[in-house]
Structure formats: structure tokens, C-alpha cells
Design an enzyme around this catalytic site. Structure first.
Site, PDB file in Angstrom:
ATOM      1  N   CYS A  22       6.626  -6.046   6.224  1.00 37.74           N
ATOM      2  CA  CYS A  22       5.835  -7.227   5.896  1.00 37.74           C
ATOM      3  C   CYS A  22       5.312  -7.199   4.458  1.00 37.74           C
ATOM      4  O   CYS A  22       4.561  -8.045   4.048  1.00 37.74           O
ATOM      5  CB  CYS A  22       4.677  -7.384   6.875  1.00 37.74           C
TER       6      CYS A  22
ATOM      7  N   ASP B 131       0.825  -1.201   0.000  1.00 40.14           N
ATOM      8  CA  ASP B 131       0.000   0.000   0.000  1.00 40.14           C
ATOM      9  C   ASP B 131       0.867   1.262   0.000  1.00 40.14           C
ATOM     10  O   ASP B 131       0.514   2.252  -0.623  1.00 40.14           O
ATOM     11  CB  ASP B 131      -0.959   0.016   1.204  1.00 40.14           C
TER      12      ASP B 131
END
Lengths: 590, 98
Positions: free
Chosen positions: A515, A468
Site C-alpha cells: 500500500c 516507512d
């Protein structure tokens, strides 16, 4: 279709490799409605059988409607059943048959496709009617369309949730709820028209270890259900109806990959330390509690990201607190005392939230998603259910809570308030939980990354979500094949942000993990080490590779790479440089 | 409401206006198609240049004829005159609604 045509083509398509491995299996082609609408072109000789299929589908559909009308009349009376008179008339309408048949003949398309175009066109006429009542009749058209398609597709109905033999799935793109039904017992490969490395289908394919190639543009048009396919998820190639030579070549290649895999597997029990002795933690990313075991098998020291959306997307009904609780406990049972970082619902820009939105969002990625969705007053009960389950499960292991898409401190404060209320409730009910449960945030918006220092004093850990963060920083939709090539973690802006977030973490002495997909890609490993990253949370399959790179690296080298990379100006230069340096420690890099 | 019934060779034409408030919606359309199918004649309904087959529910629905719409019925064949007068009658009396 004749035999000679069957054997004719061995077609090779290039796409984006997103999940490594080789798969050999017949294809199942699905579209967004779960129906397969073959768009392939017919030859002249195929027309007659196609018209027969159409006639039969119309007759069968009419018979279904007649019996439906019968049973509805008995149960609810004539009035309620009247709508089926209408459907029956549609299905028996010669003009409808003629128009579809004409489309098949003129455009040489399948009955499914022709039915779909003709009826969509009728629907459009009704929708354009100024009269509200007339426009509503469009539902009849949709209804009979589905019925005819269902009959045309019949037992071939492409439903990936009930497979009983091995297949590769071919689709334009998979919706989250479709991917929720993917299982690796029978789905051996995945090929899609749309998507990029970090699209949802790609992530799920990697999580399940299913070889996948995306961004193929028109693979659904080229493949018919039942065609033999080879999916090369390592190099991004799909071979449609392979000939003997191609099959032989790929069988050989598959054997080589297996032996490489075995070598990496032997790394499992070795620690992730650089050759100069710097300790790194390798965590796994999972979507289902069942994947926890795979993480351990690959050598993970914990779960750095457990995505919980599938509890919502995978079932028709709202998950209960108990559903959440059981899923978390199931993962904990496998993980024992190892850390289990669970991210709260990161819904948004999907069927689930769009179906609940008052009006479809114009720009869902900038809309009511993730933490914003959870903090909406009407969704608070759902959020509280999850927090309660998290707290209850935290009594049994090292659970940490991770909040997605944080952009302002207010969101963190509001979440703390809700959490506080849930805790009070648990206290009153004498239910046990972990009192010092860590609450961390995803750093996945430029807002969070640029103000990491501000957040660092108020939360227990950071997890950098590069997928994102890239999307929002570079303004690129990773699933849009026209701009997907602009989506890269090697942009100088990204690298600068990551560096600052790691620094902010150090300053407040809180752990910083990464992550996103970036952590799973060996070419970024040296750079990230050099920037000071000590927790890599990666897809389980990538653990051995990343561990191998880490063990071969020294911090001096990594720091030099990071410094040098930050002087380069384009993502191409950076990527080129990183590959070059990575090959020095990991010659197997493809 | 029946304006004129003219017979030139074997063609019968008649204009009629949709009087009922919901127009040619589902139930009236079905009645109309059902009735049309009882005749052997070819029957067309036209509305401002759009011509459809009166025996096809799909085509009749896509006329989207609302209250006040002026329709022209045209039939050719043995029972053309009976067909036109029966259909015009059904439409003119508002399909027995209201």
C-alpha cells in the site's frame, strides 16, 4: 508595489513532482503558525508604505488591547486585566516602533518579517535571563507579536480552511492539521519548500487530486500572496507570475493531459488481469470517507488502506466512538460488500502526539508512535474507542483491521487482548459485530519484514508499507530535502525484503498487499508482479495507469524483470532498467 | 538607599539597588515606565554596561533586573533632577511591594 514591477518577472522553479496535473491560480502563502510572514525584499520606494502599515498595525493592536482590558476589567476585575496594561504599553512603545522601522529600512524587509525578527530577539533576551519569573514574561512578547502580525495581515490572513476563491497554497511544509483543512474545491495546487515524494503533504495532495510540487527550497521567499502561479505537478515545475507565452503553453499542455486522463478513465470497468490471464486486485488508499466514491470511480475493487489519523488531526476535540463509527459507516455505504481495510491510528511525530508527550521526543520517528502510542496505558481508552467503532461498523460490511508499525509479536498479542476485551463488552451489551474480523499488520519496519514468517502464522494478512519501510531501512527522512534523493524504493535491500514478505504470505496462505507509494508508480509494476504481488493498494488517481500496465504485461516478462532487477546493485541501475522495461508495455511513461 | 545625586551641566546621575524580591517584573516595570513618561527629560537606566530608555517598557523589561541588581539612572533635560529623584525613590522603596 509599482505596476512595472508586478509584470516584471516570469520565474520558473524546479522541484519534485508529487501530484500530477496543472493548476493556474493566485497564491496564498502560509507558514507553520498559519500566519503568512512574507520574506520578500522591498524596494526603496516600498519603505514608506510599509512603515505606515506598521504604525497602523501598532495603533490598531493597542486599541484592541485597550478594549480587551475594558471588558476583562468588567468581568474579572482590575487585577486580572493588569496584563493588558503591559501589552498596551508595549504596543505604544516608541522604541519598539523605532526598532522595527529600522529593521524595515536597513534590511528592506516587510513589516511582518521585521516585527517577527525584532520581537523574537527580545524574547530571546528574556529567555536567557536566569530568573524564572523574567523568563516567563516572554509570553507577553509572543502574545503581542501574534497580535501585531494579525493586524498587519488583517483580512489577508491566510487561513486555508475558509477559502472562497481558487488559490494555490505555498508553504514551507504543511503540518498534518493544515493538510486536514485542505479541500479541493478551492485549493487548486500546492507548492512547498520542503518535502519529498512521500511526505505527508504530497500524499494528501495526491489523495485529493491537487497538483503539487515539493522540495522547492525557497518558494515561500519568492512568492507573495496574490501572485499568479502555474503549478505543473506532472513535471515538477512552478512558474511564478507567468507571462503570456508560458500561460499559452501550459493551457495547451493541460488539454493534452485531460485527453490522456479520459483514455485511462475508459479502463475503469475492465478487470486488472495480465494479458496472460493472471488476476490482480487493485485497491485504493484513502484518508477521508468521502474519497471512497472516487476510488470506485477510478475502478478500485476495495479500499486497501483507510488512514484514520484525520479524525484526530482534523478537529480540535478528541473524536468519540460515534465519530469513528460514522466515518467508517460512511465509507462502507459507498463500498457495499467490497473490502474496506482500516488502519488503526498511526499517530506520531506530529503535533498531536508531541503536544501530549511529557517532553518533546528527541527522535519521534523512533519514538512513541502508531501502535506503540495506542498501547500506552494512558492512551488505551482512545484505542478502545476506535476498536469498538471498528467492530460495530464491521457488522455492516467487509471491514478488516490493519495495525501500523508492528515490530514485535508482543504488540500483536497485546492488541488481541484489548480487542478481546472490547468484544466481551459488545457481547455483554448484545451489540453485533463481525466475529471473524481479519486482523492484519503493516509490514513497514525492517523488524517486521525480516520476521514476516513469524508474523505470518499469527495474523490474517500483510500490508507492506513501503514509505516507512524505506525510511527505516535506508535511514532517510523523506521530508529532509538534503537527503530526500536517497529515499528510493529501488534499493536492493528493499526489493529483497518485499520478495521475502510475499513469500512468507504464500507460505501461510494469507493475502499480501503493498500500500506504499511504490505500488502507485508504474515503473515498479512489472517488478512487483514478478515478485508475486497480487494486491496493489494505490492512490485512487493511479488506478487506471497501474491497471493499464498490468493489462499490458505478461507474467513471464514480469518474472524475468524481477529476476534481472535483483542482480543489479544500485538503485540507479535498477530504476533505469525498470523504466526501460516498463516502456515496452507502457510507452506513455514519463 | 539614595547614594548620590550629582549634576554636571544638565546631566543628573544616581545609583540605586533593586530591593524587592521579584525584581523589576511586570508591574514595577510598568510603574517605572509610567512615571518616567511624566517627565520631559531623557532618562536612561544602565545595568552593568547595558543601557536602556526608561520610557520604553520593552527595553526596561529586557534589562531583566532582579533583586539586588545595581542600576544607574541618568537623565538629561529640564526636569532631569526631579525625574531621577522620583524614579530612584520608586525603585528604592521597592515599588510599594512587601
Amino acid at each position: 508595489m509599482t505596476d512595472s514591477k508586478e509584470q516584471a518577472s516570469c520565474l520558473t522553479k524546479k522541484g519534485i513532482p508529487v501530484s500530477a496535473g496543472i493548476a493556474f491560480a493566485p497564491a496564498v502563502v502560509i507558514d507553520a503558525e498559519d500566519y503568512r510572514i512574507p520574506r520578500r525584499h522591498l524596494s526603496r520606494s516600498d519603505i514608506r508604505p510599509e512603515l505606515n502599515r506598521l504604525r497602523k498595525a501598532l495603533t490598531d493592536s493597542a486599541a484592541e488591547v485597550a478594549s480587551l482590558r475594558e471588558s476583562v476589567t468588567q468581568k474579572f476585575g482590575r487585577q486580572t486585566a493588569a496584563i493588558f496594561d503591559m501589552h498596551w504599553l508595549y504596543l505604544r512603545d516608541r522604541k519598539l516602533y523605532n526598532e522595527i522601522a529600522e529593521t524595515i529600512r536597513d534590511q528592506l524587509v516587510t513589516a511582518e518579517y521585521a516585527t517577527s525578527i525584532v520581537l523574537r530577539q527580545k524574547a530571546l533576551v528574556l529567555l536567557e535571563s536566569a530568573d524564572q519569573y523574567m523568563a516567563e514574561r516572554v509570553t507577553d512578547i509572543y502574545d503581542i507579536e501574534r497580535r501585531i502580525l494579525h493586524n498587519l495581515i488583517g483580512e489577508k490572513r491566510e487561513d486555508i480552511s475558509h477559502l472562497n476563491s481558487d488559490v494555490v497554497v505555498v508553504a514551507h511544509d504543511l503540518t498534518p492539521s493544515q493538510t486536514a483543512h485542505l479541500d479541493n474545491t478551492h485549493v487548486k495546487g500546492l507548492a512547498t519548500d520542503a518535502g519529498g515524494r512521500t511526505s505527508h503533504s504530497a500524499i494528501v495532495a495526491r489523495a485529493l487530486g491537487i497538483p503539487a510540487v515539493v522540495g522547492l527550497n525557497d518558494v515561500t521567499a519568492l512568492v507573495s500572496g496574490g501572485d499568479e502561479l502555474i503549478i505543473d505537478g506532472t513535471r515538477g515545475v512552478v512558474i511564478i507570475k507567468p507571462d503570456e507565452a508560458a500561460t499559452q503553453q501550459y493551457r495547451q499542455y493541460e488539454r493534452e493531459l485531460i485527453s490522456l486522463g479520459q483514455e485511462l478513465q475508459s479502463l475503469r470497468d475492465l478487470p486488472a488481469v495480465t494479458s496472460c490471464g493472471t488476476k490482480v486486485q487493485l485497491f485504493g488508499n484513502i484518508e477521508f470517507p468521502q474519497e471512497a466514491q472516487a476510488c470506485l470511480d477510478y475502478g478500485a475493487e476495495g479500499i486497501g488502506l483507510y488512514r484514520t489519523e484525520f479524525l484526530h488531526l482534523g478537529s480540535e476535540t478528541e473524536p468519540s466512538e460515534q465519530d469513528h463509527y460514522e466515518a467508517y459507516c460512511q465509507a462502507l455505504e459507498v463500498m457495499g460488500d467490497r473490502p474496506l481495510i482500516i488502519r488503526t491510528l498511526d499517530l506520531g511525530a506530529d503535533k498531536y502526539t508531541q503536544a501530549r508527550a511529557a517532553a518533546p521526543e528527541r527522535n519521534p520517528f523512533l519514538g512513541c508512535r502508531s501502535i506503540r502510542f495506542c498501547l500506552q496505558p494512558e492512551n488505551l481508552p482512545l484505542f478502545r474507542r476506535q476498536l469498538r467503532a471498528l467492530l460495530r461498523a464491521s457488522a455492516h460490511g467487509d471491514i478488516r483491521i490493519l495495525l501500523p508499525l508492528i515490530t514485535t509479536l508482543t504488540e500483536l498479542h497485546q492488541t488481541r487482548m484489548v480487542l478481546g476485551e472490547v468484544i466481551e463488552e459488545l457481547d455483554e451489551q448484545d451489540i453485533d459485530y463481525r466475529h471473524d474480523i481479519p486482523l492484519g499488520i503493516m509490514v513497514e519496519t525492517p523488524a517486521a519484514a525480516l520476521s514476516a514468517r513469524m508474523f505470518g502464522s499469527e495474523c490474517s494478512f500483510f500490508s507492506i508499507g513501503t514509505n516507512d519501510l524505506i525510511q527505516y531501512t535506508l535511514a532517510v527522512d523523506r521530508a529532509n530535502e538534503h537527503v530526500a534523493s536517497l529515499f528510493t524504493a529501488a534499493h536492493p535491500a528493499l526489493i529483497g525484503m518485499i520478495k521475502d514478505v510475499i513469500k512468507a504470505g504464500k507460505r501461510y496462505d494469507i493475502p499480501v498487499a503493498l500500500c506504499g507509494e511504490m505500488a502507485s508508480e508504474p515503473e515498479f509494476c512489472l517488478l512487483l508482479l514478478g515478485l508475486g504481488l497480487r494486491i496493489f493498494s494505490v492512490t485512487p488517481q493511479a488506478i487506471p495507469t497501474i491497471k493499464k500496465v498490468i493489462r499490458a504485461s505478461t507474467m513471464t516478462h514480469a518474472q524475468r524483470v524481477a529476476r534481472r532487477a535483483m542482480t543489479l546493485h544500485t538503485d540507479r541501475q535498477i530504476m533505469h532498467y525498470l523504466r526501460l522495461e516498463t516502456r515496452k508495455v507502457f510507452p506513455d511513461l514519463v | 538607599m539614595v547614594d548620590k545625586a550629582e549634576a554636571d551641566s544638565d546631566k543628573v546621575v544616581q545609583d540605586v539597588e533593586v530591593p524587592n524580591s521579584l525584581g523589576l517584573h511586570a508591574r514595577p516595570a510598568m510603574q517605572l515606565v509610567d512615571l518616567a513618561n511624566r517627565f520631559t527629560a531623557e532618562i536612561e537606566i544602565s545595568k552593568a554596561g547595558q543601557r536602556v530608555d526608561a520610557k520604553s517598557i520593552m527595553q526596561v523589561m529586557t534589562l531583566a533586573a532582579t533583586q539586588g541588581t545595581k542600576l544607574t539612572l541618568t537623565a538629561r533635560g529640564d526636569d532631569a533632577a526631579q525625574a531621577v529623584s522620583a524614579l530612584a525613590g520608586l525603585i528604592a522603596e521597592g515599588f510599594g511591594e512587601e
